[in-house]
Design a protein around this motif. Structure first.
Motif, PDB file in Angstrom:
ATOM      1  N   GLU A   1      59.878  57.434 -22.111  1.00 31.17           N
ATOM      2  CA  GLU A   1      59.498  57.180 -20.832  1.00 31.17           C
ATOM      3  C   GLU A   1      59.716  55.943 -20.053  1.00 31.17           C
ATOM      4  O   GLU A   1      59.225  54.950 -20.724  1.00 31.17           O
TER       5      GLU A   1
ATOM      6  N   THR B   1      62.261  68.093 -18.884  1.00 23.75           N
ATOM      7  CA  THR B   1      61.604  68.789 -17.747  1.00 23.75           C
ATOM      8  C   THR B   1      61.225  68.151 -16.643  1.00 23.75           C
ATOM      9  O   THR B   1      60.510  67.112 -16.521  1.00 23.75           O
ATOM     10  N   LEU B   2      61.736  68.502 -15.427  1.00 28.50           N
ATOM     11  CA  LEU B   2      61.330  68.004 -13.890  1.00 28.50           C
ATOM     12  C   LEU B   2      62.017  66.645 -13.946  1.00 28.50           C
ATOM     13  O   LEU B   2      61.202  65.390 -13.690  1.00 28.50           O
TER      14      LEU B   2
ATOM     15  N   ARG C   1      56.571  75.973 -19.659  1.00 31.48           N
ATOM     16  CA  ARG C   1      56.644  75.087 -20.692  1.00 31.48           C
ATOM     17  C   ARG C   1      56.524  75.465 -22.237  1.00 31.48           C
ATOM     18  O   ARG C   1      57.306  75.124 -23.042  1.00 31.48           O
TER      19      ARG C   1
ATOM     20  N   GLY D   1      62.095  61.413 -20.218  1.00 29.31           N
ATOM     21  CA  GLY D   1      61.470  61.287 -19.170  1.00 29.31           C
ATOM     22  C   GLY D   1      60.107  62.092 -19.201  1.00 29.31           C
ATOM     23  O   GLY D   1      59.647  62.795 -18.445  1.00 29.31           O
TER      24      GLY D   1
ATOM     25  N   GLY E   1      56.988  61.422 -18.959  1.00 29.00           N
ATOM     26  CA  GLY E   1      55.886  61.349 -17.971  1.00 29.00           C
ATOM     27  C   GLY E   1      54.620  60.941 -18.720  1.00 29.00           C
ATOM     28  O   GLY E   1      54.712  59.999 -20.003  1.00 29.00           O
TER      29      GLY E   1
ATOM     30  N   MET F   1      67.529  58.111 -19.155  1.00 33.25           N
ATOM     31  CA  MET F   1      68.471  59.463 -19.625  1.00 33.25           C
ATOM     32  C   MET F   1      69.932  59.145 -19.654  1.00 33.25           C
ATOM     33  O   MET F   1      70.522  59.405 -20.161  1.00 33.25           O
ATOM     34  N   GLU F   2      70.100  57.998 -18.677  1.00 27.48           N
ATOM     35  CA  GLU F   2      71.534  57.833 -18.617  1.00 27.48           C
ATOM     36  C   GLU F   2      71.795  56.679 -19.840  1.00 27.48           C
ATOM     37  O   GLU F   2      72.961  56.246 -20.027  1.00 27.48           O
TER      38      GLU F   2
HETATM   39  C1  LIG Z   1      58.304  64.604 -12.225  1.00 25.47           C
HETATM   40  S1  LIG Z   1      58.152  63.495 -13.455  1.00 25.47           S
HETATM   41  C2  LIG Z   1      58.151  64.907 -14.914  1.00 25.47           C
HETATM   42  C3  LIG Z   1      57.409  64.169 -16.084  1.00 25.47           C
HETATM   43  C4  LIG Z   1      57.428  65.391 -17.283  1.00 25.47           C
HETATM   44  N1  LIG Z   1      58.859  65.401 -17.606  1.00 25.47           N
HETATM   45  C5  LIG Z   1      56.958  66.576 -16.871  1.00 25.47           C
HETATM   46  O1  LIG Z   1      57.699  67.737 -17.026  1.00 25.47           O
HETATM   47  O2  LIG Z   1      55.743  66.681 -16.206  1.00 25.47           O
HETATM   48  C6  LIG Z   1      59.736  62.528 -13.782  1.00 25.47           C
HETATM   49  C7  LIG Z   1      59.952  61.716 -14.960  1.00 25.47           C
HETATM   50  O3  LIG Z   1      61.179  61.135 -14.858  1.00 25.47           O
HETATM   51  C8  LIG Z   1      61.094  59.953 -15.321  1.00 25.47           C
HETATM   52  N2  LIG Z   1      62.381  59.336 -14.818  1.00 25.47           N
HETATM   53  C9  LIG Z   1      62.597  58.511 -13.847  1.00 25.47           C
HETATM   54  N3  LIG Z   1      63.872  58.203 -13.843  1.00 25.47           N
HETATM   55  C10 LIG Z   1      64.243  58.462 -15.317  1.00 25.47           C
HETATM   56  C11 LIG Z   1      65.387  58.091 -15.988  1.00 25.47           C
HETATM   57  N4  LIG Z   1      66.531  57.409 -15.300  1.00 25.47           N
HETATM   58  N5  LIG Z   1      65.646  58.602 -17.221  1.00 25.47           N
HETATM   59  C12 LIG Z   1      64.593  59.383 -17.785  1.00 25.47           C
HETATM   60  N6  LIG Z   1      63.406  59.413 -16.991  1.00 25.47           N
HETATM   61  C13 LIG Z   1      63.293  59.048 -15.808  1.00 25.47           C
HETATM   62  C14 LIG Z   1      59.785  59.523 -14.469  1.00 25.47           C
HETATM   63  O4  LIG Z   1      59.153  58.140 -15.076  1.00 25.47           O
HETATM   64  C15 LIG Z   1      58.976  60.451 -14.571  1.00 25.47           C
HETATM   65  O5  LIG Z   1      58.100  60.436 -15.837  1.00 25.47           O
END
Ligand SMILES: C[S@@+](CC[C@H](N)C(=O)[O-])C[C@H]1O[C@@H](n2cnc3c(N)ncnc32)[C@H](O)[C@@H]1O
Length: 194
Positions: A50, A94-95, A14, A29, A31, A78-79
């Motif tokens: 988020e 990230t993730l 990171r 996203g 988190g 994100m969409e």
């Molecule tokens: C594994 S967590 C990663 C959180 C953070 N980005 C990190 O690096 O720790 C996945 C994240 O993606 C988010 N997420 C799920 N669907 C999503 C979408 N369609 N658009 C944006 N974020 C989304 C979830 O709510 C969650 O916060």
């Protein structure tokens, strides 16, 4: 489990990635804000999104405690990035691409909102492209895993989607995410340019 992975590699990754952030930054996203401590002072403003309400509440508290002075919190996915075309300097994910409904549409949206010359900073776990036996295992476990872990897919070909969205990859590192289950260990991280 994630705490061990964070300590083993994610915290370093990171930090190394986010040093490249500058100007007006969008993080999707986010988190509960695992990246917040790593943004450099040179960023002008952080728009952080988020979609999950529970996580967003925690994110808000962490954001208020952070050293990032100019920030805005959003709930779009994100969409469905609710920002004008060509409006941000950097996008950070990230993730996240593992969990979105459509990685193809998500990356097109990222491309759309970035200014020409802007940077997409990514760190994602992906399909084991050069390891057929692991890929087979990822494909097998995916239907169950995505149901129990918030739509997280074990086998996304995220690099391909980044390229298809129109990006040029400037830098990419492929590495194993230590202390994580074998089926989510393959990762890519790097910088793509518009
Ligand atoms: C594994 S967590 C990663 C959180 C953070 N980005 C990190 O690096 O720790 C996945 C994240 O993606 C988010 N997420 C799920 N669907 C999503 C979408 N369609 N658009 C944006 N974020 C989304 C979830 O709510 C969650 O916060």
């Amino acid at each position: 489990m994630i705490a061990k992975t964070e300590a083993a590699c994610l915290q370093d990754w990171r930090k190394e990635l986010l040093v490249n952030a500058y100007g007006n930054v969008l993080e999707v996203g986010a988190g509960t804000g695992a990246n917040l401590n790593f943004y450099p002072d040179k960023i002008k403003k952080l728009i952080i999104s988020e979609p999950d309400e529970f996580m967003r509440k925690k994110l808000l508290l962490k954001l208020d405690d952070s050293s990032i002075k100019s920030h805005e919190i959003q709930s779009f996915g994100m969409e469905d990035i609710d920002l004008p075309d060509n409006s941000v300097d950097c996008v950070v994910s990230t993730l996240v691409c593992c969990s979105v409904r459509s990685p193809e549409e998500s990356l097109k949206q990222v491309y759309r909102v970035l200014k020409p010359g802007g940077l997409f900073l990514f760190m994602e776990h992906v399909a084991a492209e050069n390891n057929p036996s692991r890929l087979k295992w990822q494909n097998r476990i995916n239907p169950i895993w995505k149901r129990i872990s918030g739509n997280c897919h074990t086998n996304r070909e995220t690099e391909k989607y980044i390229l298809e969205a129109g990006f040029k990859i400037k830098q990419i590192t492929k590495a194993s995410m230590r202390k994580a289950p074998a089926f989510v260990r393959p990762t890519i991280r790097g910088i793509a340019g518009k």
